[in-house]
Design a protein around this motif. Sequence first.
Motif, PDB file in Angstrom:
ATOM      1  N   THR A  59       0.842  -1.195   0.000  1.00  0.00           N
ATOM      2  CA  THR A  59       0.000   0.000   0.000  1.00  0.00           C
ATOM      3  C   THR A  59       0.879   1.248   0.000  1.00  0.00           C
ATOM      4  OG1 THR A  59      -1.656  -1.201   1.290  1.00  0.00           O
ATOM      5  CG2 THR A  59      -1.875   1.201   1.181  1.00  0.00           C
ATOM      6  N   GLU A  60       0.699   2.095  -0.981  1.00  0.00           N
ATOM      7  CA  GLU A  60       1.483   3.327  -1.042  1.00  0.00           C
ATOM      8  C   GLU A  60       1.242   4.176   0.207  1.00  0.00           C
ATOM      9  OE1 GLU A  60       3.778   4.007  -3.162  1.00  0.00           O
ATOM     10  OE2 GLU A  60       3.383   2.230  -4.400  1.00  0.00           O
ATOM     11  N   GLY A  61       2.306   4.808   0.703  1.00  0.00           N
ATOM     12  CA  GLY A  61       2.194   5.631   1.900  1.00  0.00           C
ATOM     13  C   GLY A  61       2.406   4.869   3.181  1.00  0.00           C
ATOM     14  N   MET A  62       2.482   3.540   3.106  1.00  0.00           N
ATOM     15  CA  MET A  62       2.776   2.713   4.278  1.00  0.00           C
ATOM     16  C   MET A  62       4.233   2.255   4.189  1.00  0.00           C
ATOM     17  SD  MET A  62      -0.140   2.828   5.777  1.00  0.00           S
ATOM     18  CE  MET A  62      -0.162   1.548   7.028  1.00  0.00           C
ATOM     19  N   PHE A  63       4.770   1.797   5.312  1.00  0.00           N
ATOM     20  CA  PHE A  63       6.163   1.347   5.364  1.00  0.00           C
ATOM     21  C   PHE A  63       6.155  -0.144   5.647  1.00  0.00           C
ATOM     22  CE2 PHE A  63      10.505   1.105   7.193  1.00  0.00           C
ATOM     23  CZ  PHE A  63      11.194   1.725   6.148  1.00  0.00           C
ATOM     24  N   HIS A  64       6.611  -0.931   4.677  1.00  0.00           N
ATOM     25  CA  HIS A  64       6.488  -2.386   4.707  1.00  0.00           C
ATOM     26  C   HIS A  64       7.799  -3.012   5.176  1.00  0.00           C
ATOM     27  CE1 HIS A  64       3.723  -0.617   1.801  1.00  0.00           C
ATOM     28  NE2 HIS A  64       2.899  -1.620   2.070  1.00  0.00           N
ATOM     29  N   CYS A  65       7.770  -3.628   6.362  1.00  0.00           N
ATOM     30  CA  CYS A  65       8.965  -4.202   6.985  1.00  0.00           C
ATOM     31  C   CYS A  65       8.867  -5.728   6.998  1.00  0.00           C
ATOM     32  CB  CYS A  65       9.132  -3.711   8.420  1.00  0.00           C
ATOM     33  SG  CYS A  65       9.424  -1.940   8.557  1.00  0.00           S
ATOM     34  N   ALA A  66       9.815  -6.378   6.351  1.00  0.00           N
ATOM     35  CA  ALA A  66       9.872  -7.844   6.359  1.00  0.00           C
ATOM     36  C   ALA A  66      10.796  -8.303   7.477  1.00  0.00           C
ATOM     37  CB  ALA A  66      10.374  -8.354   5.016  1.00  0.00           C
ATOM     38  N   ILE A  67      10.312  -9.254   8.286  1.00  0.00           N
ATOM     39  CA  ILE A  67      11.150  -9.884   9.312  1.00  0.00           C
ATOM     40  C   ILE A  67      11.543 -11.246   8.758  1.00  0.00           C
ATOM     41  CG2 ILE A  67      11.384 -10.412  11.757  1.00  0.00           C
ATOM     42  CD1 ILE A  67      10.409  -7.575  11.242  1.00  0.00           C
ATOM     43  N   ALA A  68      12.824 -11.409   8.427  1.00  0.00           N
ATOM     44  CA  ALA A  68      13.276 -12.606   7.729  1.00  0.00           C
ATOM     45  C   ALA A  68      14.437 -13.248   8.482  1.00  0.00           C
ATOM     46  CB  ALA A  68      13.711 -12.251   6.300  1.00  0.00           C
ATOM     47  N   GLY A  69      14.719 -14.500   8.113  1.00  0.00           N
ATOM     48  CA  GLY A  69      15.843 -15.197   8.732  1.00  0.00           C
ATOM     49  C   GLY A  69      15.581 -16.679   8.852  1.00  0.00           C
ATOM     50  N   ILE A  70      16.464 -17.356   9.574  1.00  0.00           N
ATOM     51  CA  ILE A  70      16.393 -18.801   9.746  1.00  0.00           C
ATOM     52  C   ILE A  70      15.175 -19.187  10.585  1.00  0.00           C
ATOM     53  CG2 ILE A  70      17.562 -20.768  10.835  1.00  0.00           C
ATOM     54  CD1 ILE A  70      18.740 -19.983   8.201  1.00  0.00           C
ATOM     55  N   ALA A  71      14.599 -20.348  10.287  1.00  0.00           N
ATOM     56  CA  ALA A  71      13.464 -20.848  11.064  1.00  0.00           C
ATOM     57  C   ALA A  71      13.847 -20.973  12.533  1.00  0.00           C
ATOM     58  CB  ALA A  71      13.031 -22.215  10.522  1.00  0.00           C
ATOM     59  N   GLY A  72      12.925 -20.532  13.408  1.00  0.00           N
ATOM     60  CA  GLY A  72      13.142 -20.650  14.843  1.00  0.00           C
ATOM     61  C   GLY A  72      13.930 -19.523  15.465  1.00  0.00           C
ATOM     62  N   SER A  73      14.195 -18.444  14.708  1.00  0.00           N
ATOM     63  CA  SER A  73      14.992 -17.340  15.248  1.00  0.00           C
ATOM     64  C   SER A  73      14.155 -16.364  16.071  1.00  0.00           C
ATOM     65  CB  SER A  73      15.702 -16.591  14.111  1.00  0.00           C
ATOM     66  OG  SER A  73      14.768 -16.120  13.151  1.00  0.00           O
ATOM     67  N   GLY A  74      12.836 -16.526  16.070  1.00  0.00           N
ATOM     68  CA  GLY A  74      11.989 -15.665  16.889  1.00  0.00           C
ATOM     69  C   GLY A  74      11.316 -14.538  16.133  1.00  0.00           C
ATOM     70  N   LYS A  75      11.086 -14.715  14.830  1.00  0.00           N
ATOM     71  CA  LYS A  75      10.496 -13.650  14.021  1.00  0.00           C
ATOM     72  C   LYS A  75       9.083 -13.298  14.479  1.00  0.00           C
ATOM     73  CE  LYS A  75      11.073 -15.854  10.172  1.00  0.00           C
ATOM     74  NZ  LYS A  75      11.757 -17.033  10.767  1.00  0.00           N
ATOM     75  N   SER A  76       8.272 -14.322  14.700  1.00  0.00           N
ATOM     76  CA  SER A  76       6.877 -14.071  15.104  1.00  0.00           C
ATOM     77  C   SER A  76       6.817 -13.350  16.450  1.00  0.00           C
ATOM     78  CB  SER A  76       6.111 -15.395  15.176  1.00  0.00           C
ATOM     79  OG  SER A  76       6.108 -16.052  13.922  1.00  0.00           O
ATOM     80  N   SER A  77       7.665 -13.767  17.384  1.00  0.00           N
ATOM     81  CA  SER A  77       7.675 -13.137  18.710  1.00  0.00           C
ATOM     82  C   SER A  77       8.106 -11.681  18.615  1.00  0.00           C
ATOM     83  CB  SER A  77       8.614 -13.900  19.655  1.00  0.00           C
ATOM     84  OG  SER A  77       8.151 -15.223  19.847  1.00  0.00           O
ATOM     85  N   LEU A  78       9.066 -11.388  17.760  1.00  0.00           N
ATOM     86  CA  LEU A  78       9.507 -10.002  17.603  1.00  0.00           C
ATOM     87  C   LEU A  78       8.399  -9.143  17.005  1.00  0.00           C
ATOM     88  CD1 LEU A  78      11.688  -7.840  17.774  1.00  0.00           C
ATOM     89  CD2 LEU A  78      12.498  -8.562  15.511  1.00  0.00           C
ATOM     90  N   ILE A  79       7.670  -9.675  16.036  1.00  0.00           N
ATOM     91  CA  ILE A  79       6.557  -8.916  15.458  1.00  0.00           C
ATOM     92  C   ILE A  79       5.514  -8.622  16.524  1.00  0.00           C
ATOM     93  CG2 ILE A  79       4.571  -9.115  13.899  1.00  0.00           C
ATOM     94  CD1 ILE A  79       6.384 -10.369  11.862  1.00  0.00           C
ATOM     95  N   ASN A  80       5.215  -9.604  17.359  1.00  0.00           N
ATOM     96  CA  ASN A  80       4.264  -9.373  18.453  1.00  0.00           C
ATOM     97  C   ASN A  80       4.741  -8.231  19.337  1.00  0.00           C
ATOM     98  OD1 ASN A  80       2.724 -11.510  17.523  1.00  0.00           O
ATOM     99  ND2 ASN A  80       3.593 -12.988  18.957  1.00  0.00           N
ATOM    100  N   ALA A  81       6.032  -8.202  19.640  1.00  0.00           N
ATOM    101  CA  ALA A  81       6.582  -7.148  20.496  1.00  0.00           C
ATOM    102  C   ALA A  81       6.533  -5.794  19.791  1.00  0.00           C
ATOM    103  CB  ALA A  81       8.007  -7.494  20.899  1.00  0.00           C
TER     104      ALA A  81
END
Length: 323
Positions: A103-125
């Motif tokens: 969506t234009e005007g929004m800032f799109h941040c991808a959280i990427a990396g190895i499985a099990g590194s805690g990406k989902s938990s960081l997004i929650n935080a």
Amino acid sequence: MERARAEAEERERARQVEEQVRLAEAAARAEAARAQKAAEEERRRADAARAEAERTARAAEEETKRAIAAKEEAEGRWKKGTRPIVTPTLEQLEETKRRIQYTEGMFHCAIAGIAGSGKSSLINALRGEGAAAAGVGETTLQVDRYPDLDPQHPFIWYDIPGAGTQKITDWQYFNDQGLYVFDCILILFDNRFTVTDIAILINARRFDIPTYIVRSKADQHIRNVMKDMGYDSDEEEDEEDPGRRTRLYKAARKKYIETTMKIVQDNLEHANLPDQRVYIVSNDTMLNIVKGKGPKKAIDELVLLTDLFTQAHARCGIATSST
């Protein structure tokens, strides 16, 4: 009579001289044999030393060859891991944007990396609320989109499937996940900084996408370092040394930060990439900051948020005072 006795004495003296000569010759022969034996022993030692030196030289040469081969193999893996399959076409770029609902005007941040590194938990935080499925192992199997809960924070966080599994191979990761369309990429790692992380960095540079190297679970790692230093989390505060726990925490924190920076620096140098900051964060601390509870034992959580808002401002005109 006297003459006979004189002749007998002369013969005895001659016999004694002859015996002395014989003994001297025997001693000389024995000394010569000893000297020859010593010389032969010295030659054997010299030959053994020369053979050992040659063996050591051959072993060193073989070790050097193995080291060179290992280096070439490692460099080959880096190159294979960082090589994008193809440069996406304009149609592919547009299709990927549609798929992630860019969506234009929004800032799109991808959280990427190895499985099990805690990406989902960081997004929650980062969002200040539990939303992304968090757990141990491979919990995210598709790109999930999470708009920020605060309307003043026009971030959209994306939970990217973890690499390094049978479903998501290292060398396909960047292109397969469409990381080339995001406004920034947070490369999250827990213990190991891997070929996949390097691949993301190199490909992101090709597409001029800002990257942030983030190491998660700082609180857990610091506790582990404290245990290695002899601290038992269940022990009572030492009355004779009441500051021991605090000192151990500070020492463990310092050691963990220095080790993390060295890990990243060495991997970047090996991949011929410029040095880059690594943000060390705890999800609990990040959550407290996002919820306005103030930083408690913060390391880089507030700095990461500030840098993200600064980047968002540069890309989309988002006010940095929102942090």
